[in-house]
Design a protein around this motif. Structure first.
Motif, mmCIF file in Angstrom:
data_model
loop_
_atom_site.group_PDB
_atom_site.id
_atom_site.type_symbol
_atom_site.label_atom_id
_atom_site.label_comp_id
_atom_site.label_asym_id
_atom_site.label_seq_id
_atom_site.Cartn_x
_atom_site.Cartn_y
_atom_site.Cartn_z
ATOM 1 N N LEU A 81 -4.409 12.509 14.439
ATOM 2 C CA LEU A 81 -3.900 11.135 14.448
ATOM 3 C C LEU A 81 -4.177 10.436 13.123
ATOM 4 N N SER A 82 -5.373 10.625 12.582
ATOM 5 C CA SER A 82 -5.698 9.980 11.309
ATOM 6 C C SER A 82 -4.876 10.564 10.164
ATOM 7 N N GLY A 83 -4.457 11.817 10.317
ATOM 8 C CA GLY A 83 -3.639 12.433 9.283
ATOM 9 C C GLY A 83 -2.246 11.845 9.198
ATOM 10 N N ILE A 84 -1.767 11.332 10.320
ATOM 11 C CA ILE A 84 -0.428 10.740 10.347
ATOM 12 C C ILE A 84 -0.468 9.282 9.907
ATOM 13 N N LYS A 85 -1.537 8.575 10.273
ATOM 14 C CA LYS A 85 -1.632 7.155 9.958
ATOM 15 C C LYS A 85 -1.849 6.935 8.462
ATOM 16 N N THR A 86 -1.192 5.921 7.944
ATOM 17 C CA THR A 86 -1.355 5.571 6.533
ATOM 18 C C THR A 86 -0.919 4.130 6.310
ATOM 19 N N ASN A 87 -1.505 3.505 5.331
ATOM 20 C CA ASN A 87 -1.093 2.163 4.917
ATOM 21 C C ASN A 87 -0.250 2.203 3.645
ATOM 22 N N HIS A 88 0.097 3.423 3.232
ATOM 23 C CA HIS A 88 0.853 3.582 1.979
ATOM 24 C C HIS A 88 2.074 4.471 2.206
ATOM 25 N N ALA A 89 2.819 4.168 3.258
ATOM 26 C CA ALA A 89 3.972 4.998 3.614
ATOM 27 C C ALA A 89 4.988 5.069 2.476
ATOM 28 N N THR A 119 -6.925 6.913 -2.230
ATOM 29 C CA THR A 119 -7.000 6.181 -0.959
ATOM 30 C C THR A 119 -6.679 7.033 0.256
ATOM 31 N N GLU A 120 -6.082 8.222 0.059
ATOM 32 C CA GLU A 120 -5.584 9.008 1.189
ATOM 33 C C GLU A 120 -6.311 10.344 1.298
ATOM 34 N N GLU A 121 -6.404 10.849 2.536
ATOM 35 C CA GLU A 121 -6.948 12.175 2.787
ATOM 36 C C GLU A 121 -5.948 13.244 2.329
ATOM 37 N N SER A 122 -6.460 14.416 1.975
ATOM 38 C CA SER A 122 -5.586 15.505 1.529
ATOM 39 C C SER A 122 -4.580 15.882 2.613
ATOM 40 N N GLY A 123 -5.051 15.974 3.876
ATOM 41 C CA GLY A 123 -4.166 16.332 4.971
ATOM 42 C C GLY A 123 -3.029 15.354 5.150
ATOM 43 N N THR A 124 -3.317 14.064 4.944
ATOM 44 C CA THR A 124 -2.278 13.029 5.063
ATOM 45 C C THR A 124 -1.213 13.206 3.994
ATOM 46 N N ILE A 125 -1.651 13.492 2.765
ATOM 47 C CA ILE A 125 -0.700 13.674 1.659
ATOM 48 C C ILE A 125 0.194 14.879 1.916
ATOM 49 N N VAL A 126 -0.393 15.986 2.326
ATOM 50 C CA VAL A 126 0.364 17.208 2.574
ATOM 51 C C VAL A 126 1.330 17.023 3.737
ATOM 52 N N LEU A 127 0.861 16.387 4.823
ATOM 53 C CA LEU A 127 1.701 16.209 6.007
ATOM 54 C C LEU A 127 2.885 15.301 5.716
#
Length: 288
Positions: free
Chosen positions: A39-47, A162-170
C-alpha cells in the motif's frame, strides 16, 4: 530481457512496451508485498513527477526497442553505455552542477568511442540511404534513447529524495503500461505462442532486473555496482553470436572498450568527489 525482445521479431513498439511493462509489475508487486510495503508503495504525494518520469522513460524504452530491432544485439547494448556521458552534460546544463576538466575530458573520450561504434552505420547517411537503411535509423534511435534515458535518470535523482525505490519503480511500470496500452488502436498484431512467451519473459526479467539493481545500489556504492553493468557487453556478444548469428565488429569492440573506460573514469571521479565533500563536511566547524 533484450534477447527476448529481439527474439519476438516484428512486433509493434507499443505492444513491446506494454508487455515489457505490464509483466514487470508482477515481481515488483511481489517484492513490495514481501516487504509489507504494497500500500505504501502505491501511495505518493508526487504523482505528477512520477508520471513525467514515466513518460520520459517510456520514450527512451521505445527508442531502445527500435534500436534492438534494427541493430545487432552487441551494438544496441553497447551504445547504452553512453548514458553516463549524457548525464554529465545534462547535469551541467540543466542542474548547474560544476563539472571540471577531468570529467569533461572523459565525456569527450567517451564520445569518440560512440562515434567509432556508430560510424559504419551513420556513414550510410552520406551514401544517400539515410533512414531507409535500418542500421542508420537504429543507431540514431539508440543514441537518442541514451540521451532521453539520462534525462529520466536526472528525474529519478530528484524523486529519490522523497520517494521509496519501490514506489518509483512501480509508478514507472504503471505509467509505461498505460502508455503502451494506448497504442492498441494503432495496429497491434496477433502473437504466436512463442512471441507471447518471450514477451512475458521479457517483462518478468525487466521487473526482476529493476529490483536487483535497486537492491544492489541500496547495499553498495555506485562505484562498486556500476562497473558490473558493463559485463552485459560480454553477454550481448555471446547471445548475438549463438542465438542470432551476429558477429561483433571491430568498431563495436574498440569503441565499446573506449566508452567503458570513460564511464568507469566518470564513476571513479564521482566517488572521489563524494569522499572529498564528505571529508570537507567533517572538518568544517558548525556555524554560529
Amino acid at each position: 530481457m533484450s534477447i527476448c525482445l529481439k527474439a519476438a521479431g516484428d512486433v509493434p513498439l507499443g505492444q513491446l512496451v506494454f508487455y515489457r511493462s505490464a509483466f514487470a509489475i508482477v515481481p515488483i508487486m511481489l517484492m513490495l508485498a514481501w516487504h509489507r510495503k504494497l500500500l505504501s508503495g502505491i501511495k505518493t504525494n508526487h504523482a505528477a513527477s512520477h508520471v513525467l518520469r514515466g513518460l520520459v522513460g517510456v520514450a527512451s524504452m521505445g527508442l531502445q526497442f527500435f534500436a534492438l530491432m534494427h541493430l545487432p544485439l552487441p551494438e544496441a547494448v553497447t551504445l547504452n553505455y553512453a548514458q553516463p556521458l549524457f548525464v554529465i552534460v545534462f547535469s551541467a546544463v540543466f542542474l548547474g552542477e560544476v563539472v571540471r576538466a577531468y570529467r569533461w575530458g572523459a565525456v569527450m573520450i567517451g564520445l569518440v568511442g560512440v562515434i567509432i561504434i556508430s560510424w559504419p552505420s551513420l556513414s550510410l547517411f552520406t551514401s544517400g540511404q539515410g533512414f531507409t537503411n535500418g542500421q542508420a535509423a537504429g543507431v540514431t534511435a539508440a543514441l537518442t534513447a541514451t540521451a532521453v534515458s539520462a534525462v529520466a535518470l536526472l528525474l529519478v535523482r530528484r524523486l529519490v529524495k522523497t520517494e521509496e525505490s519501490g514506489t518509483i519503480v512501480l509508478w514507472f511500470s504503471l505509467t509505461s503500461t498505460v502508455v503502451g496500452l494506448l497504442t492498441l488502436p494503432f495496429g497491434w498484431i496477433s502473437l504466436s505462442w512463442t512471441q507471447f512467451t518471450v514477451l512475458i519473459t521479457a517483462g518478468l526479467c525487466g521487473g526482476v532486473a529493476q529490483i536487483l539493481m535497486t537492491e544492489g545500489y541500496r547495499h553498495a556504492e555506485v562505484s562498486t555496482v556500476a562497473p558490473f553493468e558493463y559485463t552485459s557487453m560480454i553477454w550481448a556478444i555471446a547471445a548475438g553470436y549463438f542465438l542470432f548469428g551476429e558477429v561483433a565488429s571491430i568498431n563495436m569492440l574498440v569503441g565499446g572498450v573506449i566508452v567503458i573506460i570513460a564511464g568507469l573514469f566518470i564513476i571513479w571521479r564521482e566517488r572521489r568527489l563524494g569522499l572529498e565533500r564528505a571529508a570537507a563536511k567533517r572538518v568544517t566547524p558548525p556555524g554560529p
